[in-house]
Design a protein around this motif. Structure first.
Motif, PDB file in Angstrom:
ATOM      1  N   GLU A 322       0.852  -1.184   0.000  1.00  0.00           N
ATOM      2  CA  GLU A 322       0.000   0.000   0.000  1.00  0.00           C
ATOM      3  C   GLU A 322       0.888   1.234   0.000  1.00  0.00           C
ATOM      4  OE1 GLU A 322      -2.783   2.354   3.207  1.00  0.00           O
ATOM      5  OE2 GLU A 322      -2.779   0.160   3.247  1.00  0.00           O
ATOM      6  N   LEU A 323       0.796   2.044  -1.005  1.00  0.00           N
ATOM      7  CA  LEU A 323       1.640   3.224  -1.147  1.00  0.00           C
ATOM      8  C   LEU A 323       1.349   4.228  -0.038  1.00  0.00           C
ATOM      9  CD1 LEU A 323       3.649   4.905  -2.917  1.00  0.00           C
ATOM     10  CD2 LEU A 323       1.630   5.870  -4.029  1.00  0.00           C
ATOM     11  N   ILE A 324       2.414   4.772   0.553  1.00  0.00           N
ATOM     12  CA  ILE A 324       2.295   5.855   1.538  1.00  0.00           C
ATOM     13  C   ILE A 324       2.604   7.146   0.800  1.00  0.00           C
ATOM     14  CG2 ILE A 324       3.075   6.758   3.754  1.00  0.00           C
ATOM     15  CD1 ILE A 324       3.971   3.979   4.506  1.00  0.00           C
ATOM     16  N   SER A 325       1.576   7.906   0.508  1.00  0.00           N
ATOM     17  CA  SER A 325       1.742   9.103  -0.303  1.00  0.00           C
ATOM     18  C   SER A 325       2.608  10.130   0.413  1.00  0.00           C
ATOM     19  CB  SER A 325       0.365   9.709  -0.597  1.00  0.00           C
ATOM     20  OG  SER A 325       0.489  10.902  -1.344  1.00  0.00           O
ATOM     21  N   GLY A 326       3.609  10.667  -0.306  1.00  0.00           N
ATOM     22  CA  GLY A 326       4.487  11.694   0.253  1.00  0.00           C
ATOM     23  C   GLY A 326       5.668  11.156   1.030  1.00  0.00           C
ATOM     24  N   GLN A 429      -8.815  15.000   6.399  1.00  0.00           N
ATOM     25  CA  GLN A 429      -7.670  14.104   6.519  1.00  0.00           C
ATOM     26  C   GLN A 429      -6.839  14.527   7.732  1.00  0.00           C
ATOM     27  OE1 GLN A 429      -5.528  14.333   2.825  1.00  0.00           O
ATOM     28  NE2 GLN A 429      -7.107  13.248   1.654  1.00  0.00           N
ATOM     29  N   PHE A 430      -6.317  13.530   8.435  1.00  0.00           N
ATOM     30  CA  PHE A 430      -5.508  13.806   9.633  1.00  0.00           C
ATOM     31  C   PHE A 430      -4.518  12.659   9.802  1.00  0.00           C
ATOM     32  CE2 PHE A 430      -5.437  14.631  14.456  1.00  0.00           C
ATOM     33  CZ  PHE A 430      -4.464  15.588  14.303  1.00  0.00           C
ATOM     34  N   CYS A 431      -3.217  12.966   9.673  1.00  0.00           N
ATOM     35  CA  CYS A 431      -2.187  11.931   9.749  1.00  0.00           C
ATOM     36  C   CYS A 431      -0.858  12.579  10.132  1.00  0.00           C
ATOM     37  CB  CYS A 431      -2.046  11.193   8.406  1.00  0.00           C
ATOM     38  SG  CYS A 431      -1.475  12.260   7.059  1.00  0.00           S
ATOM     39  N   GLY A 432       0.145  11.755  10.323  1.00  0.00           N
ATOM     40  CA  GLY A 432       1.481  12.264  10.603  1.00  0.00           C
ATOM     41  C   GLY A 432       2.138  12.803   9.349  1.00  0.00           C
ATOM     42  N   SER A 453      -5.661  23.377   4.500  1.00  0.00           N
ATOM     43  CA  SER A 453      -4.826  22.379   5.179  1.00  0.00           C
ATOM     44  C   SER A 453      -3.818  23.086   6.080  1.00  0.00           C
ATOM     45  CB  SER A 453      -4.098  21.496   4.163  1.00  0.00           C
ATOM     46  OG  SER A 453      -3.224  22.280   3.361  1.00  0.00           O
ATOM     47  N   PHE A 454      -3.390  22.348   7.089  1.00  0.00           N
ATOM     48  CA  PHE A 454      -2.429  22.881   8.075  1.00  0.00           C
ATOM     49  C   PHE A 454      -1.371  21.813   8.366  1.00  0.00           C
ATOM     50  CE2 PHE A 454      -5.024  26.515   9.270  1.00  0.00           C
ATOM     51  CZ  PHE A 454      -6.317  26.073   8.978  1.00  0.00           C
ATOM     52  N   ILE A 455      -0.189  22.288   8.716  1.00  0.00           N
ATOM     53  CA  ILE A 455       0.842  21.426   9.301  1.00  0.00           C
ATOM     54  C   ILE A 455       1.054  21.906  10.727  1.00  0.00           C
ATOM     55  CG2 ILE A 455       3.267  20.735   9.240  1.00  0.00           C
ATOM     56  CD1 ILE A 455       3.184  20.793   6.264  1.00  0.00           C
ATOM     57  N   PRO A 485      -3.481  11.352   3.073  1.00  0.00           N
ATOM     58  CA  PRO A 485      -3.583  11.412   1.611  1.00  0.00           C
ATOM     59  C   PRO A 485      -3.151  10.096   0.986  1.00  0.00           C
ATOM     60  CG  PRO A 485      -2.432  13.350   2.474  1.00  0.00           C
ATOM     61  CD  PRO A 485      -2.582  12.390   3.596  1.00  0.00           C
ATOM     62  N   GLY A 486      -4.028   9.542   0.133  1.00  0.00           N
ATOM     63  CA  GLY A 486      -3.699   8.324  -0.589  1.00  0.00           C
ATOM     64  C   GLY A 486      -3.844   7.057   0.210  1.00  0.00           C
TER      65      GLY A 486
END
Length: 493
Positions: A322-326, A429-432, A453-455, A485-486
């Protein structure tokens, strides 16, 4: 002369160290024991403080050595006597020279007196008076010289006595130095023997501790049962002590379990024996949530700057990637979505492609699940964050905000101003963060809605992972799978 005392003493108490299990380490060196006393009252059995600890023994011996070091050295005393003897010899030589000079003066006076006597018979008148006056002066000078010689003789006798005394003292000091040197050598040998006995005792204690590991575990289980029984008897203070001991035991067991899992993973990696292709890279870092994985090149590996990197996820049951986008950097910060998954990284060059995998599934962070379960009962939880980017644009100044994670949605505020507020939806979306970097384990990516979007940077990696897991639990209760994402948005609790 004063004889220096011999104050070395070496003692060893073999039973001063209480037996401690090699498998479990407590916050204290003993576990409390209880028994029933009169009127069925629970009493704590006190340990007898008869034997001193090894630390007290070392402190006592150190103080004794420092005290002996401050005393006057016998060798220094001998050196002082040697200097005194040399000074006496110098005085004796000076007295001998003065005696020779006095003898020469007496001879000169005798010759001068004879010459004046001979001249006195030949002259008359005024010259004869001058000659007689010169003869009187020579006689007075001879008397003074005689008195000076007597003083020199007496001074010479005193110098001889002093030289004899210093010579005897120097010989005594040398003899004392030899005796003390022999005694010091004997004490050094005794000290070496004592150190060897201590080392043997420590090795024996370590061997006995390893041999009695299982027995200590059974005793600990009995103590745990006794603690439960005491808690049922409503003894608050003692139950609190037992709870502290049990908490320390759980922490130690969790650390041992984590270490055992890492060893099992390394063993599984070695058992695979996949040596069909030379290994150029390996993944370094703890394979648990909150850690950062890095690609480490081995000998002969191409430079990573000339390679294309891509990270993937896969399940232990399925080999599909499973591709990890970015995630296309040499480092990758693990996030809650990776727990239970095996991570792979493809390293591609112009003429070859190498795939490196972790030794096993990613482990959860210890205690993080219990923390999320405690927070899930609240209506809303706040986290202090710093906004680093907004819609891909860096913020010129660090802006401290409060991120609210609630049962229905998320909100980002700065004071009374609401920066973003959205309900859980399929577009959120919410991830590391997946771009690598030193602070990636503390940074998260939040897309409130399409086009916004925010970082966000949290205070610690544990707070970031807690916020992501809490938001995903709330979103799952709203039939929304909150991912990155993705990511494949399969229903995962």
């Amino acid at each position: 002369m004063t004889r220096l005392t011999r104050g070395f003493s070496y003692t060893m108490q073999k039973d001063a160290i209480s037996a401690v299990s090699a498998d479990v380490v407590f916050a204290t060196t003993w576990f409390p024991k209880y028994t029933f006393g009169s009127d069925n009252q629970i009493q704590e059995i006190k340990e007898s403080p008869k034997l001193s600890s090894m630390k007290e023994m070392v402190a006592k011996e150190t103080a004794l050595l420092l005290k002996q070091q401050q005393r006057l050295s016998v060798r220094d005393l001998a050196n002082k006597f040697e200097k005194g003897l040399a000074a006496a010899a110098k005085l004796s030589d000076e007295a001998r020279l003065r005696e020779a000079a006095s003898l020469e003066k007496r001879i000169l006076l005798k010759k001068l007196n004879d010459a004046l006597e001979a001249l006195n018979g030949r002259v008359a008148g005024r010259n004869k008076d001058d000659v007689e006056e010169a003869i009187l002066l020579l006689e007075a000078l001879a008397a003074q010289l005689t008195q000076r010689e007597e003083e020199l003789i007496q001074e010479k006798a005193e110098v001889k006595k002093l030289a004899a005394f210093l010579k005897q003292a120097s010989e005594d000091a040398k003899r004392l130095v030899d005796e003390e040197r022999a005694f010091a050598k004997a004490e050094i040998e005794n000290a070496r023997a004592a150190v060897q006995r201590v080392e043997e005792a420590l090795h024996e204690h370590e061997r006995m501790s390893k041999a009695s590991g299982n027995q200590d575990l059974d005793e600990l289980m009995k103590e745990v049962q006794e603690a439960r029984r005491i808690k049922m008897l409503h003894q608050p203070s003692r139950v609190m002590d037992m709870e502290h001991e049990l908490r320390a035991l759980r922490i130690q067991l969790a650390e041992r379990a984590t270490h055992s899992l890492e060893l099992l993973k390394e063993l599984a990696t070695y058992k695979k024996g996949d040596e069909s292709m030379a290994r150029f890279y390996e993944i370094d870092g703890a394979e648990s949530l909150g850690s950062c994985l890095r690609i480490c090149p081995l000998d002969g590996a191409p430079d990573l700057s000339d390679c294309a990197v891509q990270w993937y996820r896969s399940t232990p049951e399925n080999s599909e990637k499973e591709l990890i986008s970015g995630a296309n950097k040499s480092t990758y910060a693990l996030e809650p979505f990776d727990v239970g998954r095996i991570l792979l990284v493809d390293i591609s060059t112009d003429d070859m492609k190498i795939t490196v995998t972790t030794s096993g599934p990613v482990d959860p962070a210890p205690g993080l699940g219990n923390c999320v379960e405690a927070l899930i009962r609240r209506h809303e939880t706040e986290f202090k964050v710093i906004v680093i980017e907004v819609n891909g644009k860096d913020q010129s100044q660090e802006s401290i905000h409060i991120l609210h994670i609630g049962k229905m949605g998320m909100k980002l505020c700065k004071g009374e101003t609401v920066t973003a507020k959205e309900y859980y939806s399929s577009t959120m979306q919410f991830c590391g963060i997946r771009g690598g970097g030193t602070a990636a384990v503390q940074t998260a990516y939040w897309q409130a809605k399409t086009g916004l979007s925010f970082i966000l940077a949290f205070e610690s990696d544990r707070e970031r992972n807690t916020a992501i897991m809490l938001a995903r639990r709330y979103a799952f209760d709203c039939n929304i799978v909150l991912a990155g994402p993705g990511d494949v948005v399969a229903a995962r609790s």
